[in-house]
Design an enzyme around this catalytic site. Structure first.
Site, mmCIF file in Angstrom:
data_model
loop_
_atom_site.group_PDB
_atom_site.id
_atom_site.type_symbol
_atom_site.label_atom_id
_atom_site.label_comp_id
_atom_site.label_asym_id
_atom_site.label_seq_id
_atom_site.Cartn_x
_atom_site.Cartn_y
_atom_site.Cartn_z
ATOM 1 N N CYS A 14 0.805 -1.230 0.000
ATOM 2 C CA CYS A 14 0.000 0.000 0.000
ATOM 3 C C CYS A 14 0.835 1.275 0.000
ATOM 4 O O CYS A 14 0.478 2.255 -0.663
ATOM 5 C CB CYS A 14 -0.990 -0.001 1.157
ATOM 6 S SG CYS A 14 -0.260 0.183 2.799
ATOM 7 N N HIS A 27 -2.837 1.525 6.748
ATOM 8 C CA HIS A 27 -3.075 1.493 5.302
ATOM 9 C C HIS A 27 -2.873 2.904 4.775
ATOM 10 O O HIS A 27 -3.267 3.883 5.426
ATOM 11 C CB HIS A 27 -4.481 0.991 4.980
ATOM 12 C CG HIS A 27 -4.785 1.019 3.510
ATOM 13 N ND1 HIS A 27 -3.989 0.385 2.581
ATOM 14 C CD2 HIS A 27 -5.771 1.629 2.803
ATOM 15 C CE1 HIS A 27 -4.485 0.584 1.373
ATOM 16 N NE2 HIS A 27 -5.566 1.352 1.477
ATOM 17 N N ASP A 65 -7.505 5.852 -3.977
ATOM 18 C CA ASP A 65 -6.669 4.756 -3.484
ATOM 19 C C ASP A 65 -6.352 3.832 -4.653
ATOM 20 O O ASP A 65 -7.256 3.336 -5.321
ATOM 21 C CB ASP A 65 -7.421 3.987 -2.386
ATOM 22 C CG ASP A 65 -6.534 3.021 -1.627
ATOM 23 O OD1 ASP A 65 -5.404 2.756 -2.084
ATOM 24 O OD2 ASP A 65 -6.963 2.510 -0.565
#
Length: 842
Positions: free
Chosen positions: A395, A458, A481
């Site tokens: 991530c 995250h 994202d």
């Protein structure tokens, strides 16, 4: 077309587009292209409309085209009232080469000065290396013009003779894409205003005379504030009297290098405008920063070089934009909403052969470990060279790359870390964990029923824009994202979701807002399976999800903060933005937002028909986990569980503590806990508390954990309530402290001056560090024998390793006063060791 041939066509287009981007990045200036158009007398005169024509670029000669007699319909763009033209691809058109002696008889353009230094300074694009003459990979490269939409830029045109307003006319043509079209805003032909009274409209092209000096004329060109971004063809058309009475000739000068147009957050009419322009020094102009990792009690900054101004990076960003739109250039490439969504799709490789392949397996054969990256530049250059997704990322790597490409195109962007970040896989907007009870009274996670998870952390991104599609109450930061988690409209992308809507629980606004809401503000629910195979709520934690949401403070400078810090005591360069995502935990407004969001969720699993919000939990006992914080791998540590009795009756408890190695995503490593201790039954008097401490051998924890050294601490208590035995639970994430690289070098240097920088690392383990690799990225250039990736011998137990790096501040990026390098040291026993060095440039 078959699926196979369609796939091949897509790959071929991708390769061609990458080759074009690389060519554009390194090409030298080519000679200009000329041609001449002759219209019939029906369209003679300075006040008639001449339609701009499409054509394939001819050789570097003047050419004449004769058109058939038919008239053509006029366009509806008010900016094109003065000039209209013909399609040079029409069969009626005749092409012939014009001799040089004929060329010399008419007004024509001899040269254009793009004033690159002045324009790029005004448009705040002079940080890009491609705006300077430079040497890259052994080739001498010319400077390119980068401008931002919504503003003027100036050029000086040199004619073969003085421009006479009474005899001559001139217009400009800008076009982009394979099939330029006015309706798609990819083609514009507009006149030069000679009156000096022009007032630009924000969404229309325009040009005016600034000054004239002999054969030279300086003009200002205005780019619309909603212009599609990317590379644009640029043509100057001069209109003069033809050879025959009543004819008008159009002489075209085609500039060989494509100007590039970017978003403009300094322009009020641009949808990405940010009123506090000081913040843009960080969110657009800062090419160096930090990505936060760890847990909310043990925050570890990872320095990251975004490098959006480095050679080739802007071309890679624009390639991703084009590819994200299927190579169909249209007005959508001027929309910040659509651009950001396309980029969030293209940074991962799941659907469109994008930049980066994700890998959470812990096995990275055929690629690099995600922990080994320390910047975006190497990844993007490898992608543009190989035409294949780069292996591998997680991530923080996805977020770092997305920040790079967004800032490159002018979209204000920042990387965001959400600690205790939830993944709601079933859209209930609660994070549900289901437990079964073993014969000896332990609670074990029912993996068959539990699809939701809580990640230690995250990373995603925020981009700044107006949301005219949603209303001005959704303007501002938007979540996007690129980490592939759940599909959105059939592809792996996420957002843009308005942060203000997330805070309100208004999850029907924007793209993927329910998913992001659950990441930051869902309630954590623990369920226990009863003897009747039903599930009952044993814990409801409204404040367990979304902790210490963090980003780099907008200093506009490279990160120079701490390499490790703990919880709220933090770092001067960490900005906590939790309050932007949700009201204070437990407040009336925060609970109302949760209720509003949950009310939109679908029905729960058929075996779980209990509403967790109407269930009473009556034990009156709560557990709280605490632990030693600053502990290096291999060192013994303690876990403390505090049991609090808030009732007016004595409660009898039996506490159990378990530690399980996990990935940072919360996924267990192995099937069994590596440490477990059950304490004796003991009473806790009314209003009192009791502490239970378990000592964990450091070597046992070290052998059990993997990259990140993460572990989950589970505490359970059997509580006797009257004649019933109830379960009380708590959980926390813990990790060892990872040592950092130490740098020692000069505080100042000159451009191109070679300096020596010492780097060192102390091995805290009782075993050697093997397979040691040091990776470097930044605006300090490696000088032989130093390379940007180097292998080193094993580092013995408890010993300190040292090396000397030779680097220099490269001569480009003339206005960059601080140079830096981000470093990552990876080894088999202890990956993800990072460090940072920066130096001021005189």
């Amino acid at each position: 077309m078959t699926a196979t041939s369609a796939s091949k066509a897509t790959r071929d287009r991708s390769c061609v587009d990458i080759m074009y981007a690389n060519k554009h990045r390194i090409k030298k200036s080519a000679p200009p292209v000329f041609r001449r158009e002759v219209t019939n007398s029906d369209f003679a005169g300075r006040n008639k409309k001449l339609k701009d024509r499409k054509y394939k670029a001819p050789e570097s000669k003047w050419k004449r085209k004769r058109y058939g007699p038919q008239k053509r319909s006029l366009g509806d763009n008010e900016q094109d009232k003065k000039f209209h033209g013909y399609d040079s691809d029409d069969e009626d058109n005749e092409v012939e080469v014009i001799p040089q002696e004929t060329l010399a008889e008419k007004l024509h353009v001899k040269d254009i000065d793009l004033h690159i230094d002045e324009n790029t300074s005004k448009h705040r694009t002079d940080m890009f290396e491609c705006t300077e003459k430079r040497t890259y990979n052994g080739e001498e490269l010319e400077a390119n013009l980068l401008i931002r939409r919504g503003e003027e830029f100036e050029i000086t045109i040199e004619f073969d003779r003085p421009y006479n307003k009474e005899e001559h006319d001139m217009c400009l043509c800008f076009k982009t894409g394979n099939s330029p079209n006015r309706k798609r805003k990819t083609l514009a032909t507009f006149p030069l205003d000679e009156t000096g009274t022009v007032k630009y409209k924000p969404n229309f092209w325009g040009a005016r005379i600034v000054s004239r000096d002999g054969n030279k004329m300086t003009i200002a060109v205005f780019v619309p504030s909603d212009c599609p971004i990317g590379h644009w063809k640029f043509i100057v058309k001069t209109i003069v009297q033809g050879e025959n009475k009543g004819d008008v000739e159009i002489w075209e000068y085609i500039w060989p290098d494509d100007p590039t147009i970017l978003l403009n957050p300094w322009c009020k009419e641009d949808e990405v405008y940010m009123s506090d322009t000081e913040l843009l020094n960080e969110y657009v102009l800062n090419d160096d920063g930090v990505l936060f990792q760890g847990t909310f009690k043990q925050i570890g900054p990872k320095p990251w070089y975004f490098g959006q101004f480095d050679n080739g990076i802007l071309d890679s960003a624009l390639h991703l934009v084009r590819k994200g739109f299927g190579y169909k250039v249209s007005s959508s490439m001027g929309s910040a909403v659509q651009i950001s969504r396309a980029l969030s799709k293209m940074v991962n490789n799941c659907d469109d052969n994008g930049v980066l392949a994700g890998n959470w397996s812990g096995k990275y054969a055929g690629g690099k470990s995600p922990t080994s990256w320390c910047g975006s530049v190497k990844i993007l250059r490898q992608y543009m060279t190989s035409h294949k997704p780069v292996k591998f990322g997680q991530c923080w790597v996805f977020s770092g790359i997305l920040t790079t490409v967004c800032r490159a195109v002018g979209l204000p962007c920042r990387s965001i870390t959400n600690f205790a970040s939830a993944h709601d896989s079933d859209t209930t907007l609660t994070i549900d964990k289901f437990f079964d009870e073993t014969s000896d009274g332990d609670l074990v996670l029912d993996e068959r029923m539990t699809d939701d998870s809580v990640w230690n952390f995250h990373l995603w991104n925020e981009v700044w824009m107006k949301r005219e599609d949603l209303g001005d109450d959704c303007d501002g930061w938007q979540v996007i994202d690129s980490t592939p988690q759940e599909k959105s409209d059939g592809v792996y992308c996420c957002g843009p979701a308005p942060v203000v809507a997330i805070k309100r629980g208004d999850v029907l606004k924007g793209f993927d807002t329910p998913f992001v809401f659950s990441e930051v503000n869902a309630d954590l629910i623990h369920w226990r399976k009863t003897p009747h195979a039903e599930y009952e709520v044993i814990k409801r934690a409204p404040n367990a999800i979304g902790r210490c949401i963090s980003t780099h403070k907008p200093t506009g400078k490279p990160y120079r903060g701490k390499t490790i810090f703990f919880g709220l005591f933090g770092d001067d360069e960490r900005e906590d933005v939790t309050i932007q995502y949700k009201h204070p935990e437990g407040s009336r407004r925060e609970r109302f937002a949760v209720a509003s969001a949950v009310s939109t969720a679908p029905k729960r699993h058929s075996s779980v028909d209990t509403d967790p919000y109407v269930t009473e939990i009556e034990t009156g006992v709560v557990l709280e986990i605490d632990f030693d914080e600053d502990v290096f791998p291999g060192t013994d540590f303690s876990i403390k569980v505090l049991a609090k009795n808030s009732t007016d009756q004595t409660r009898v408890c039996r506490v159990t503590v378990k530690l399980t190695a996990t990935m940072y995503t919360g996924e267990p490593v192995g099937n069994e806990p590596f440490h477990r201790e059950r304490f004796d039954v003991c009473p806790i008097r009314p209003g009192k508390e009791k502490k239970f401490t378990t000592k964990v051998p450091g070597e046992v924890a070290l052998r059990a954990t993997r990259e990140g050294f993460a572990m989950r601490v589970d505490a359970f208590a059997d509580v006797l309530v009257g004649e019933r035995q109830e379960k009380v639970t708590d959980e926390a994430m813990y990790r060892f402290r990872i040592p950092e690289l130490e740098f020692d070098g000069p505080s100042r240097c000159k451009k191109n001056e070679v300096i020596e920088v010492k780097v060192s690392l102390k091995n805290p383990l009782n075993v050697s560090l093997t397979n040691c690799v040091l990776s470097i990225e930044g605006s300090l250039e490696c000088v032989s024998p130093t390379d940007d990736e180097m292998q080193f011998p094993d580092i013995k137990a408890k010993e300190t390793w040292e090396a000397t790096l030779t680097v220099k501040a490269r001569g480009t990026q003339r206005n960059k006063k601080v140079r830096e390098l981000s470093a990552s040291f990876d080894c088999k026993e202890m990956p993800d060791i990072t460090g940072k060095y920066s130096v001021d440039v005189d």
